[in-house]
Structure formats: structure tokens, C-alpha cells
Design a protein around this motif. Structure first.
Motif, PDB file in Angstrom:
ATOM      1  N   TYR A 202      24.482 -22.804  -0.676  1.00  0.00           N
ATOM      2  CA  TYR A 202      24.791 -22.403  -2.050  1.00  0.00           C
ATOM      3  C   TYR A 202      25.007 -23.629  -2.915  1.00  0.00           C
ATOM      4  N   LEU A 203      24.337 -23.650  -4.086  1.00  0.00           N
ATOM      5  CA  LEU A 203      24.539 -24.710  -5.064  1.00  0.00           C
ATOM      6  C   LEU A 203      25.404 -24.158  -6.191  1.00  0.00           C
ATOM      7  N   PRO A 204      26.666 -24.559  -6.282  1.00  0.00           N
ATOM      8  CA  PRO A 204      27.584 -23.952  -7.264  1.00  0.00           C
ATOM      9  C   PRO A 204      27.285 -24.293  -8.712  1.00  0.00           C
ATOM     10  N   SER A 205      26.660 -25.432  -8.994  1.00  0.00           N
ATOM     11  CA  SER A 205      26.432 -25.833 -10.387  1.00  0.00           C
ATOM     12  C   SER A 205      24.949 -26.067 -10.641  1.00  0.00           C
ATOM     13  N   CYS A 229      16.535 -20.345 -17.087  1.00  0.00           N
ATOM     14  CA  CYS A 229      17.191 -19.027 -17.148  1.00  0.00           C
ATOM     15  C   CYS A 229      18.635 -19.103 -16.687  1.00  0.00           C
ATOM     16  N   SER A 230      19.283 -20.240 -16.912  1.00  0.00           N
ATOM     17  CA  SER A 230      20.623 -20.462 -16.361  1.00  0.00           C
ATOM     18  C   SER A 230      21.720 -19.680 -17.054  1.00  0.00           C
ATOM     19  N   LEU A 231      21.503 -19.278 -18.304  1.00  0.00           N
ATOM     20  CA  LEU A 231      22.543 -18.538 -19.017  1.00  0.00           C
ATOM     21  C   LEU A 231      22.466 -17.077 -18.570  1.00  0.00           C
ATOM     22  N   GLN A 232      23.244 -16.742 -17.552  1.00  0.00           N
ATOM     23  CA  GLN A 232      23.193 -15.409 -16.964  1.00  0.00           C
ATOM     24  C   GLN A 232      24.578 -14.954 -16.544  1.00  0.00           C
ATOM     25  N   ARG A 233      24.742 -13.649 -16.549  1.00  0.00           N
ATOM     26  CA  ARG A 233      26.003 -13.057 -16.144  1.00  0.00           C
ATOM     27  C   ARG A 233      25.781 -12.261 -14.869  1.00  0.00           C
ATOM     28  N   ARG A 234      26.508 -12.634 -13.820  1.00  0.00           N
ATOM     29  CA  ARG A 234      26.371 -11.976 -12.517  1.00  0.00           C
ATOM     30  C   ARG A 234      24.904 -11.888 -12.104  1.00  0.00           C
ATOM     31  N   LYS A 235      24.219 -13.014 -12.278  1.00  0.00           N
ATOM     32  CA  LYS A 235      22.817 -13.180 -11.883  1.00  0.00           C
ATOM     33  C   LYS A 235      21.853 -12.345 -12.714  1.00  0.00           C
ATOM     34  N   GLN A 236      22.315 -11.784 -13.842  1.00  0.00           N
ATOM     35  CA  GLN A 236      21.445 -11.080 -14.782  1.00  0.00           C
ATOM     36  C   GLN A 236      21.244 -11.973 -16.006  1.00  0.00           C
ATOM     37  N   LYS A 237      20.006 -12.288 -16.321  1.00  0.00           N
ATOM     38  CA  LYS A 237      19.700 -13.257 -17.367  1.00  0.00           C
ATOM     39  C   LYS A 237      20.065 -12.730 -18.759  1.00  0.00           C
ATOM     40  N   LEU A 238      20.588 -13.633 -19.577  1.00  0.00           N
ATOM     41  CA  LEU A 238      20.922 -13.312 -20.968  1.00  0.00           C
ATOM     42  C   LEU A 238      20.033 -14.065 -21.952  1.00  0.00           C
ATOM     43  N   VAL A 239      19.808 -15.354 -21.679  1.00  0.00           N
ATOM     44  CA  VAL A 239      19.023 -16.210 -22.565  1.00  0.00           C
ATOM     45  C   VAL A 239      18.093 -17.061 -21.708  1.00  0.00           C
ATOM     46  N   GLU A 240      16.839 -17.188 -22.149  1.00  0.00           N
ATOM     47  CA  GLU A 240      15.861 -18.028 -21.458  1.00  0.00           C
ATOM     48  C   GLU A 240      15.206 -18.961 -22.465  1.00  0.00           C
ATOM     49  N   ALA A 429      27.038 -21.160 -29.171  1.00  0.00           N
ATOM     50  CA  ALA A 429      27.829 -22.187 -29.863  1.00  0.00           C
ATOM     51  C   ALA A 429      28.667 -23.032 -28.916  1.00  0.00           C
ATOM     52  N   GLN A 430      28.635 -22.733 -27.613  1.00  0.00           N
ATOM     53  CA  GLN A 430      29.466 -23.481 -26.671  1.00  0.00           C
ATOM     54  C   GLN A 430      28.905 -24.884 -26.441  1.00  0.00           C
ATOM     55  N   PRO A 431      29.775 -25.893 -26.374  1.00  0.00           N
ATOM     56  CA  PRO A 431      29.311 -27.281 -26.195  1.00  0.00           C
ATOM     57  C   PRO A 431      28.423 -27.472 -24.966  1.00  0.00           C
ATOM     58  N   ALA A 432      28.747 -26.808 -23.852  1.00  0.00           N
ATOM     59  CA  ALA A 432      27.941 -26.977 -22.635  1.00  0.00           C
ATOM     60  C   ALA A 432      26.516 -26.492 -22.846  1.00  0.00           C
ATOM     61  N   PHE A 433      26.360 -25.363 -23.559  1.00  0.00           N
ATOM     62  CA  PHE A 433      25.013 -24.874 -23.831  1.00  0.00           C
ATOM     63  C   PHE A 433      24.295 -25.780 -24.830  1.00  0.00           C
ATOM     64  N   LEU A 434      24.986 -26.185 -25.869  1.00  0.00           N
ATOM     65  CA  LEU A 434      24.373 -27.052 -26.870  1.00  0.00           C
ATOM     66  C   LEU A 434      23.883 -28.358 -26.251  1.00  0.00           C
ATOM     67  N   ALA A 435      24.598 -28.822 -25.237  1.00  0.00           N
ATOM     68  CA  ALA A 435      24.213 -30.064 -24.564  1.00  0.00           C
ATOM     69  C   ALA A 435      23.172 -29.832 -23.478  1.00  0.00           C
ATOM     70  N   GLY A 436      22.869 -28.564 -23.175  1.00  0.00           N
ATOM     71  CA  GLY A 436      21.899 -28.256 -22.138  1.00  0.00           C
ATOM     72  C   GLY A 436      22.397 -28.529 -20.743  1.00  0.00           C
ATOM     73  N   ARG A 437      23.715 -28.487 -20.543  1.00  0.00           N
ATOM     74  CA  ARG A 437      24.293 -28.778 -19.223  1.00  0.00           C
ATOM     75  C   ARG A 437      24.921 -27.545 -18.579  1.00  0.00           C
ATOM     76  N   SER A 439      25.158 -24.121 -16.286  1.00  0.00           N
ATOM     77  CA  SER A 439      24.607 -23.728 -14.987  1.00  0.00           C
ATOM     78  C   SER A 439      24.642 -22.210 -14.869  1.00  0.00           C
ATOM     79  N   THR A 440      24.226 -21.711 -13.719  1.00  0.00           N
ATOM     80  CA  THR A 440      24.161 -20.262 -13.512  1.00  0.00           C
ATOM     81  C   THR A 440      25.543 -19.607 -13.468  1.00  0.00           C
ATOM     82  N   VAL A 441      26.592 -20.389 -13.270  1.00  0.00           N
ATOM     83  CA  VAL A 441      27.942 -19.819 -13.221  1.00  0.00           C
ATOM     84  C   VAL A 441      28.682 -20.006 -14.545  1.00  0.00           C
ATOM     85  N   PHE A 442      28.038 -20.607 -15.531  1.00  0.00           N
ATOM     86  CA  PHE A 442      28.719 -20.927 -16.786  1.00  0.00           C
ATOM     87  C   PHE A 442      29.268 -19.681 -17.475  1.00  0.00           C
TER      88      PHE A 442
END
Length: 455
Positions: A202-205, A229-240, A429-437, A439-442
Motif C-alpha cells: 500500500y502506498l499511503p500518499s 484522478c487523485s482527488l477522490q473520496r473513498r476511492k470514488q473520483k471527484l475531479v480529474e 481552493a485548498q493549497p495542496a490541490f492548487l500546488a498539485g501535491r 494524493s488519493t487520501v487527501f
């Protein structure tokens, strides 16, 4: 080219395929359940056939009714869309037995890639990087403990026949492995009719990155860049989005080569995706192959100019791809957001009901794919996807601003229907998303932190 195409699906993907048929000059047939009798796809298609009551097992998963509808109306091809029967090898084989072309991979290829434990081995043999894990399916908890001792924790137990982010469980400590192993096998049996599971590091980040592939029957296999496709909730994609903000040009080139190699290794035909994980250093490892059109394919269409659905139909009809790898260029940045009829405030509970207001956004380089219109009703029997908002811009910063503006314009809902739009706007609007950093658990960590009571 085909004489007539039956669309064995509903909602926005059924309308998307019907539009591609119209542009190709091929009559389309929309099948529908009683709940979808007035849907946008039914209103648009050239012909319609009622296939059963609202429950999916009696309509959109009712293979005899769908085959009968195709034969009755004279359709010589069936487009399955995504979900439902799109990855059902038995359905593809039944289509072939009845002289109907299944617009997708052959039954043999679908069987080959359906077992994710087996396809891991095929990809390793083809030279793709894979995470440490079991060689094939694991039959007992004792065997799982032995393998876990070799690959270490944390690890994931995955359903071999799984898909859509289901049948996956993370194990962080050895003491939890046996119970999670048994639970995941039971879940796999209940969801997919197959209890087989396998183990993997498992890769956590990690970032979830997938390559869009197109293959014809003449030896041409190409990729259309990647989607993050990292912006996902419980492995269901929200933004790609495409391209991925996590990859360098060197890593991007490797991913494209890996994807084409994977496609050739399984004799792939049609449109599909090869999915990877990228760790914090950008190292890529193979995850799985999806043998269907993806929900997020419009983002790639916006960035490349390739009509993926039209190419998918042409390939199935025995034609050559219209594009070569040298023709494909990813320009700018495209981002797609899913708008679901769910209430994030109440645990993402589905919110079916009448759409008294439904006014999608417009503007430059803004596309909205939806199977709904104002006055329609969101049925409780199906997936909660209302629409997909896709934007393009020269830079990622501009694309995020454009998507934010489009979501601000989107007016949708009623007293009953809530949507995920407010949450997605907050995530963008979150800094982590704006920076492109991110992960799937964000998203899960973001929601967990927001739910915690103040100190």
C-alpha cells in the motif's frame, strides 16, 4: 460502418454515444427502464425500446431483454457505455453469438484483464513496474500472513474481480490481517460473485494516474496522454485533470510507453485505460487495466481534440484509427468535475427528487455532459451522477479558475436534491490541490479533519 447501434446504458453516457452516432450518420436506439421513459437520451435517440421496470437487474442488467431489443430493432452493434454490462465478458460473448458487435474489447481480452491478480503477472512479464505483492490470488488467511511477512505493512487486500474502487481494504498491522482478509473475500463474493483476492503493498500518499489508450485491429496502439484522478473520496473520483501536475516530462513519456506496452501485451482493442500509482518521488507502478470508456474521457477529448467515442465505434466497425501517435498532442490543461446528487453535509447520502432548477454553466472552453434537464426527476434506483463539468485553459491555474467560475454559475437542485458542488468548490481552493501535491487520501483526510470537534 454499422447499420444501427443500440445503447445499453442510460444517463449522460447514453446521450454522449447517441450524439456520436448522429455525427457518424448511424441510427441510434436507446433502451430505457420505466423510470427513464422521459430521459434526455430517450428524447434524443432515433428509436427507443422499453426493457423493464426501474430495478437494474430487471432492466439495464437484463441481458435477454437487451439482446431481444437489439434483434427486434435490427441493431448490428451494442455500445455498453460504462458501468452496467460494459465489462461483462459473458455479455460480449452473447452479443457475438447473436451476430451483434460488442463495441469494446473482445470477450477473450475482457476475460484476460478481469482477474486483476493475474493481469499483474502479465504486466510484470511485459516489463511494467508492479508493487510487491502476491503471485496471483491468495486462498487462505494463513497464506496471506506468509505473503504479508515478505511484502510488509501497510498493504491492501483487493478483490481480483473488483472495480470502481470497491472490494479494497487497507491493512496497517499484522494483527488485523486475518479478519480483513476474510471480510474482503466475503465482500468480493457479494459484489462480484467471486471471492478471489490478492495482496499488494500500500502506498499511503500516492497519486492515481491513468493513461487513455486506443487500439485498432491493424496493430496500431496509441495513448492520449494521462489523467490525474487523485482527488477522490473513498476511492470514488471527484475531479480529474490532464496532464497530471505530479509528473515530469520524462515520467510522462515513460507512462505513455508503459500504457502502449500493456495494451499490446493483452491484444487490446478499442478504448480503455491503463492505471498507475505514482509515489511521492514520481515512481510509477502498474495498478490495473479498465476495458471500457471512462467517465472522465471528456477531459482527454478537450486537451487532445480526439473524439474518443467516435474512434471507439469506428474501431469496432473494423476501421483503422484516424490518428497516429505523432498526431496526438496534449495542449493546455483540461479538468473535469463530477456533480453528484448527494449531500456532503449528511454523509453523502443520495438525494433523489425533482430538478426544479437545472441551469448548467456556459462560457468559453466550458463543456457540460448531462442526461438531465430542468423538470426531470433524479431516480433513486441509479448512480447519483447529475453532470460532468469540463473546462480547458492554457495553464492549470487558469483551468482551476475557469472550473471554479463554472461551478459558481451552475444552478441545480430543489428542496430534495442537494449536490456535491459546494464541496468541490472548497476542495479546488485548498493549497495542496492548487500546488498539485494532493494524493488519493487527501479528500478523506480533509473531511475527517473538518468533522473533528474543536479542541
Amino acid at each position: 460502418m454499422f447499420r444501427k447501434i443500440l445503447i445499453a446504458n442510460r444517463g449522460e453516457i447514453a446521450l454522449r454515444v447517441a450524439r456520436a452516432c448522429r455525427e457518424l450518420g448511424v441510427p441510434s436506439v436507446a433502451v430505457y427502464s420505466t423510470a427513464d421513459s422521459r430521459s434526455a437520451a430517450v428524447r434524443y435517440a432515433d428509436e427507443t425500446v422499453h426493457i423493464g421496470p426501474p430495478p437494474v437487474k430487471q432492466s439495464y442488467l437484463n441481458i435477454p431483454n437487451i439482446i431481444e431489443a437489439a434483434l427486434k430493432c435490427g441493431a448490428d452493434a451494442i455500445h455498453p457505455g460504462y458501468g452496467f454490462l460494459s465489462e461483462d465478458a459473458d455479455f460480449a460473448e452473447i452479443c457475438r453469438d447473436n451476430g451483434i458487435t460488442f463495441i469494446g474489447p473482445t470477450p477473450e481480452v475482457m476475460h484476460r484483464i478481469a482477474d486483476k491478480a493475474t493481469v499483474r503477472g502479465l504486466m510484470a512479464d511485459a516489463g511494467l513496474p508492479v508493487l510487491p505483492g502476491s503471485d496471483g490470488s491468495v486462498g487462505t488467511a494463513a497464506e496471506a500472513r506468509e505473503i504479508a511477512a515478505e511484502i510488509g505493512f501497510p498493504l491492501v487486500v483487493k478483490a481480483a474481480a473488483g472495480g470502481g474502487g470497491r472490494g479494497i481494504a487497507v491493512v496497517r498491522e499484522a494483527a488485523d490481517l486475518s479478519a480483513v482478509f476474510r471480510e474482503t473475500r466475503a465482500t468480493a463474493q457479494a459484489l462480484f460473485g467471486d471471492p478471489s483476492v490478492y495482496l499488494e503493498r500500500y502506498l499511503p500518499s500516492a497519486a492515481h494516474v491513468e493513461a487513455q489508450i486506443l487500439c485498432d485491429g491493424y496493430g496500431t496502439a496509441l495513448h492520449l496522454g494521462e489523467r490525474d484522478c487523485s482527488l477522490q473520496r473513498r476511492k470514488q473520483k471527484l475531479v480529474e485533470e490532464t496532464p497530471s501536475p505530479r509528473l515530469s516530462e520524462h515520467q510522462r513519456a515513460w507512462l505513455g510507453e508503459y500504457a502502449v506496452t500493456a495494451a499490446r501485451a493483452v491484444d487490446y482493442l478499442g478504448a480503455g485505460t491503463v492505471e498507475f500509482l505514482a509515489d511521492e518521488e514520481g515512481r510509477l507502478t502498474f495498478m490495473e487495466i479498465n476495458g471500457r470508456i471512462q467517465v472522465e474521457h471528456p477531459a482527454t477529448e478537450m486537451a487532445t481534440g480526439v473524439d474518443i467515442v467516435t474512434e471507439q465505434i469506428r474501431v469496432a466497425a473494423g476501421e483503422r484509427l484516424s490518428w497516429t501517435q505523432q498526431d496526438v498532442t496534449v495542449r493546455g490543461v483540461a479538468i473535469e468535475c463530477r456533480v453528484n446528487a448527494e449531500d456532503p453535509v449528511r454523509g453523502f447520502r443520495p438525494t433523489p427528487g425533482p430538478l426544479t432548477v437545472f441551469r448548467p454553466p456556459a462560457g468559453p472552453f466550458t463543456r457540460v455532459d448531462s442526461g438531465f434537464a430542468e423538470g426531470d426527476t433524479v431516480a433513486a434506483h441509479y448512480d447519483s451522477l447529475l453532470a460532468k463539468v469540463i473546462v480547458w485553459a492554457p495553464t492549470r491555474k487558469e483551468a482551476i479558475a475557469r472550473l471554479t467560475r463554472a461551478l459558481e454559475e451552475f444552478q441545480v437542485g430543489s428542496e430534495q436534491v442537494a449536490t456535491t458542488i459546494p464541496l468541490v468548490r472548497e476542495l479546488l481552493a485548498q493549497p495542496a490541490f492548487l500546488a498539485g501535491r494532493h494524493s488519493t487520501v487527501f479528500v478523506d483526510e480533509f473531511l475527517a479533519a473538518r468533522a473533528e470537534p474543536p479542541a
